[in-house]
Design an enzyme around this catalytic site. Sequence first.
Site, PDB file in Angstrom:
ATOM      1  N   GLY A 142      95.775  55.107  29.789  1.00 57.28           N
ATOM      2  CA  GLY A 142      95.051  56.871  30.207  1.00 57.28           C
ATOM      3  C   GLY A 142      96.394  57.408  31.043  1.00 57.28           C
ATOM      4  N   ASP A 191      94.468  57.555  35.738  1.00 55.54           N
ATOM      5  CA  ASP A 191      94.186  58.646  35.087  1.00 55.54           C
ATOM      6  C   ASP A 191      92.785  59.443  35.632  1.00 55.54           C
ATOM      7  OD1 ASP A 191      92.382  56.442  34.222  1.00 55.54           O
ATOM      8  OD2 ASP A 191      92.934  57.284  31.673  1.00 55.54           O
ATOM      9  N   ASP A 210      91.560  59.111  26.386  1.00 53.17           N
ATOM     10  CA  ASP A 210      90.988  59.114  25.104  1.00 53.17           C
ATOM     11  C   ASP A 210      89.311  59.196  24.495  1.00 53.17           C
ATOM     12  OD1 ASP A 210      90.677  56.324  26.226  1.00 53.17           O
ATOM     13  OD2 ASP A 210      90.664  55.427  24.021  1.00 53.17           O
ATOM     14  N   ARG A 269      93.955  61.420  22.740  1.00 54.03           N
ATOM     15  CA  ARG A 269      94.921  60.717  24.222  1.00 54.03           C
ATOM     16  C   ARG A 269      96.038  62.348  24.069  1.00 54.03           C
ATOM     17  NH1 ARG A 269      94.225  56.393  27.067  1.00 54.03           N
ATOM     18  NH2 ARG A 269      93.863  54.573  26.046  1.00 54.03           N
ATOM     19  N   PHE A 279      81.511  62.978  30.030  1.00 50.72           N
ATOM     20  CA  PHE A 279      83.229  62.445  29.850  1.00 50.72           C
ATOM     21  C   PHE A 279      84.158  63.058  29.177  1.00 50.72           C
ATOM     22  CE2 PHE A 279      85.750  60.045  25.915  1.00 50.72           C
ATOM     23  CZ  PHE A 279      85.701  59.006  27.161  1.00 50.72           C
ATOM     24  N   LYS A 323      85.387  61.765  39.254  1.00 49.65           N
ATOM     25  CA  LYS A 323      84.245  62.094  39.302  1.00 49.65           C
ATOM     26  C   LYS A 323      83.536  62.077  40.696  1.00 49.65           C
ATOM     27  CE  LYS A 323      84.295  61.564  34.119  1.00 49.65           C
ATOM     28  NZ  LYS A 323      83.265  60.473  33.512  1.00 49.65           N
TER      29      LYS A 323
HETATM   30  P1  5GP Z   1      85.613  53.244  37.285  1.00 50.77           P
HETATM   31  O1  5GP Z   1      86.308  52.558  37.737  1.00 50.77           O
HETATM   32  O2  5GP Z   1      86.623  54.270  37.896  1.00 50.77           O
HETATM   33  O3  5GP Z   1      84.244  53.378  36.999  1.00 50.77           O
HETATM   34  O4  5GP Z   1      86.459  53.887  35.614  1.00 50.77           O
HETATM   35  C1  5GP Z   1      87.173  54.060  35.233  1.00 50.77           C
HETATM   36  C2  5GP Z   1      87.807  53.656  34.546  1.00 50.77           C
HETATM   37  O5  5GP Z   1      87.455  54.122  33.340  1.00 50.77           O
HETATM   38  C3  5GP Z   1      89.176  55.217  34.162  1.00 50.77           C
HETATM   39  O6  5GP Z   1      90.562  54.486  33.669  1.00 50.77           O
HETATM   40  C4  5GP Z   1      89.820  55.175  32.262  1.00 50.77           C
HETATM   41  O7  5GP Z   1      90.016  54.804  31.862  1.00 50.77           O
HETATM   42  C5  5GP Z   1      87.548  55.080  31.751  1.00 50.77           C
HETATM   43  N1  5GP Z   1      86.786  56.906  32.836  1.00 50.77           N
HETATM   44  C6  5GP Z   1      85.750  57.036  33.620  1.00 50.77           C
HETATM   45  N2  5GP Z   1      84.961  58.339  32.984  1.00 50.77           N
HETATM   46  C7  5GP Z   1      86.378  58.542  31.738  1.00 50.77           C
HETATM   47  C8  5GP Z   1      86.300  59.573  31.148  1.00 50.77           C
HETATM   48  O8  5GP Z   1      85.460  61.129  31.832  1.00 50.77           O
HETATM   49  N3  5GP Z   1      86.783  59.719  29.748  1.00 50.77           N
HETATM   50  C9  5GP Z   1      87.376  58.554  29.796  1.00 50.77           C
HETATM   51  N4  5GP Z   1      88.645  58.855  28.766  1.00 50.77           N
HETATM   52  N5  5GP Z   1      88.017  57.558  30.294  1.00 50.77           N
HETATM   53  C10 5GP Z   1      87.156  57.227  30.957  1.00 50.77           C
HETATM   54 MG    MG Z   2      92.499  54.292  33.389  1.00 52.62          MG
END
Ligand code: 5GP
Ligand code: MG
Length: 178
Positions: free
Chosen positions: A48, A103, A162, A168, A155, A134
């Site tokens: 990402g 990302d 993606d 992407r 999202f 977020k």
């Molecule tokens: P966390 O472990 O912080 O909950 O999740 C992080 C990962 O979730 C990010 O690196 C990403 O790959 C994915 N992710 C979280 N929110 C989104 C979103 O709104 N869109 C996309 N495409 N990926 C997300």
């Molecule tokens: Mg990621």
Amino acid sequence: MSTIKIKDKEFAVSIPEEKILKEVERIAAQISKDLEGKNPLFLAVLNGSFVFAADLFRRITIPAEISFVKLASYEGTSSTGVIKEVMGLSENIAGRTVVVVEDIIDTGCTMAKLVENLGTRAPESIHICSLLLKPEKLKVKLDVEYVALEIPNDFIVGYGLDYDGFGRNLKDIYTVVE
Ligand code: 5GP
Ligand code: MG
């Protein structure tokens, strides 16, 4: 409002490319100032962050290196919180100033586990840099030093991020339309 369709979902532009690049420029300048003389090693998390990492790194004005690691923790539109191992880390990070480039930080679980893993390898310091955060979803304690943009819980796709592999290549960031 013009929308695009990826698989079963509709998305609309929420952050235009121009705004993204302005904020990337801002944090690149901040990192360049803060880590001057440290020869930082940027570790970008694939897939990402590849677009963000390319734009960010080209705006870093101090001597620095970059490498890429891969982990997987996300499927569809909800975070599983499960991290797989850190793959592709060939550099010795002992004694190095490391900047992890992500990302997006959602719950923060992925980043927390990655920082914990990297921490066992004796770096001088670890700095977290994320294109997006977020804040309402963050559920672990994490010092995110460099954030380009804070966003609501929806999202998003585009600029490297993606939906099930697609989106992407979009220049702007898009939010899912309910
Ligand atoms: P966390 O472990 O912080 O909950 O999740 C992080 C990962 O979730 C990010 O690196 C990403 O790959 C994915 N992710 C979280 N929110 C989104 C979103 O709104 N869109 C996309 N495409 N990926 C997300
Ligand atoms: Mg990621």
